[in-house]
Design a protein around this motif. Structure first.
Motif, PDB file in Angstrom:
ATOM      1  N   ARG A  64       0.831  -1.200   0.000  1.00  0.00           N
ATOM      2  CA  ARG A  64       0.000   0.000   0.000  1.00  0.00           C
ATOM      3  C   ARG A  64       0.866   1.251   0.000  1.00  0.00           C
ATOM      4  O   ARG A  64       1.761   1.417   0.820  1.00  0.00           O
ATOM      5  N   GLN A  65       0.594   2.152  -0.946  1.00  0.00           N
ATOM      6  CA  GLN A  65       1.333   3.412  -1.048  1.00  0.00           C
ATOM      7  C   GLN A  65       0.500   4.608  -0.606  1.00  0.00           C
ATOM      8  O   GLN A  65       1.041   5.639  -0.232  1.00  0.00           O
TER       9      GLN A  65
ATOM     10  N   LEU B 152      -7.712  -0.993  -1.463  1.00  0.00           N
ATOM     11  CA  LEU B 152      -6.501  -0.899  -2.277  1.00  0.00           C
ATOM     12  C   LEU B 152      -6.905  -0.403  -3.664  1.00  0.00           C
ATOM     13  O   LEU B 152      -7.906  -0.849  -4.213  1.00  0.00           O
TER      14      LEU B 152
ATOM     15  N   GLU C 282      -2.182  -0.720  -6.959  1.00  0.00           N
ATOM     16  CA  GLU C 282      -1.584  -1.338  -5.774  1.00  0.00           C
ATOM     17  C   GLU C 282      -1.914  -2.824  -5.732  1.00  0.00           C
ATOM     18  O   GLU C 282      -1.060  -3.650  -5.388  1.00  0.00           O
TER      19      GLU C 282
ATOM     20  N   ARG D  58       0.203  -4.600  -8.379  1.00  0.00           N
ATOM     21  CA  ARG D  58       1.607  -4.697  -7.934  1.00  0.00           C
ATOM     22  C   ARG D  58       1.767  -5.763  -6.861  1.00  0.00           C
ATOM     23  O   ARG D  58       2.804  -6.435  -6.780  1.00  0.00           O
ATOM     24  N   SER D  59       0.749  -5.891  -6.022  1.00  0.00           N
ATOM     25  CA  SER D  59       0.794  -6.907  -4.964  1.00  0.00           C
ATOM     26  C   SER D  59       0.820  -8.307  -5.565  1.00  0.00           C
ATOM     27  O   SER D  59       1.587  -9.167  -5.134  1.00  0.00           O
TER      28      SER D  59
ATOM     29  N   GLU E 157      -4.602   5.078 -10.178  1.00  0.00           N
ATOM     30  CA  GLU E 157      -4.312   5.111  -8.733  1.00  0.00           C
ATOM     31  C   GLU E 157      -5.122   6.189  -8.020  1.00  0.00           C
ATOM     32  O   GLU E 157      -5.600   5.984  -6.904  1.00  0.00           O
TER      33      GLU E 157
END
Length: 256
Positions: free
Chosen positions: A21-22, A101, A105, A108-109, A153
């Protein structure tokens, strides 16, 4: 060594390097911090002993941040011995099980799980309770140019928009359509219609005036839609479309 649960100093906890998580919503963190002030932390975070100092966070990044915001110096934690691979898998899956999320994200996970733990699309689908095509389609979002990934995003476009733009292949076209979506607030359905219209128009422009005229002459003569196309080698084909058996027999009678 068994799992233990106890209060530990927040300053003794280092971040999880595998945290997917960003983006953390500041308002939601503030609400959680106020709740922790009033009611305490209901669900402990999970940490593992660090080989360098103190502990490393495994799961519970939001809870840890909110506890810091609440001004507390200690936090309730489950101390769980685990390897790097286990820590990363736990961190990613814990975050994936949350609904907030963003799609990039999430993608990417999944990619991290594949790269670091050698899980397959099927393995991840079973672990997450998703279908294998869902996992594969999610990973395809990482093929988008960075501008589109950022737009996804921050919710400027949806996954529906993104999937349509992926079908265009050319980066320049994708970015041009992104600008259109943002300027005109296009829905997925509107975008699909515009792309189809533009593609059809573009194909017509690529045909010579002679070919277009011949298509029209054949269509008028037969009373049916016709299409002429050429391959790079110069070979061609004529496609005549009919709606039912009646139209087909009428076509045959005209030709023979």
């Amino acid at each position: 060594m068994n799992d233990t649960i106890k209060l530990i100093a927040i300053n003794d906890i280092s971040p999880n390097p595998f945290q997917p998580r960003q983006h953390f919503n500041p308002e939601e963190l503030e609400e959680l911090a106020q709740s922790i002030k009033q009611n305490g932390l209901i669900q402990p975070i999970i940490v593992r002993p660090s080989s360098i100092f103190g502990y490393e966070l495994v799961a519970g990044e939001r809870r840890l941040r909110a506890t810091k915001m609440a001004g507390l110096s200690n936090i309730l934690a489950v101390i769980k011995p685990m390897t790097d691979s286990e820590s990363m898998r736990n961190a990613i899956i814990e975050n994936l099980q949350r609904s907030d999320l963003n799609p990039i994200e999430e993608a990417r996970s999944y990619k991290a799980l594949i790269d670091k733990t050698k899980m397959t699309h099927e393995d991840i689908a079973v672990a997450m309770g998703k279908s294998r095509p869902y996992i594969s389609n999610s990973l395809r979002l990482l093929n988008l140019p960075i501008q589109l990934q950022k737009a996804l995003e921050v919710r400027q476009i949806t996954q529906g928009h993104a999937r349509l733009l992926l079908s265009l292949k050319e980066t320049e076209k994708q970015i041009l359509w992104l600008d259109e979506i943002k300027q005109k607030q296009l829905s997925v359905h509107q975008l699909e219609k515009l792309i189809k219209h533009k593609t059809k128009t573009s194909r017509k422009r690529n045909k010579s005036i002679y070919t277009i005229e011949q298509e029209e002459r054949i269509s008028q003569a037969l009373g049916l839609s016709s299409k002429i196309s050429y391959s790079k080698s110069g070979k061609g084909q004529l496609i005549i479309q009919f709606a039912d058996d009646e139209e087909f027999h009428r076509l045959i009678n005209k030709i023979l």
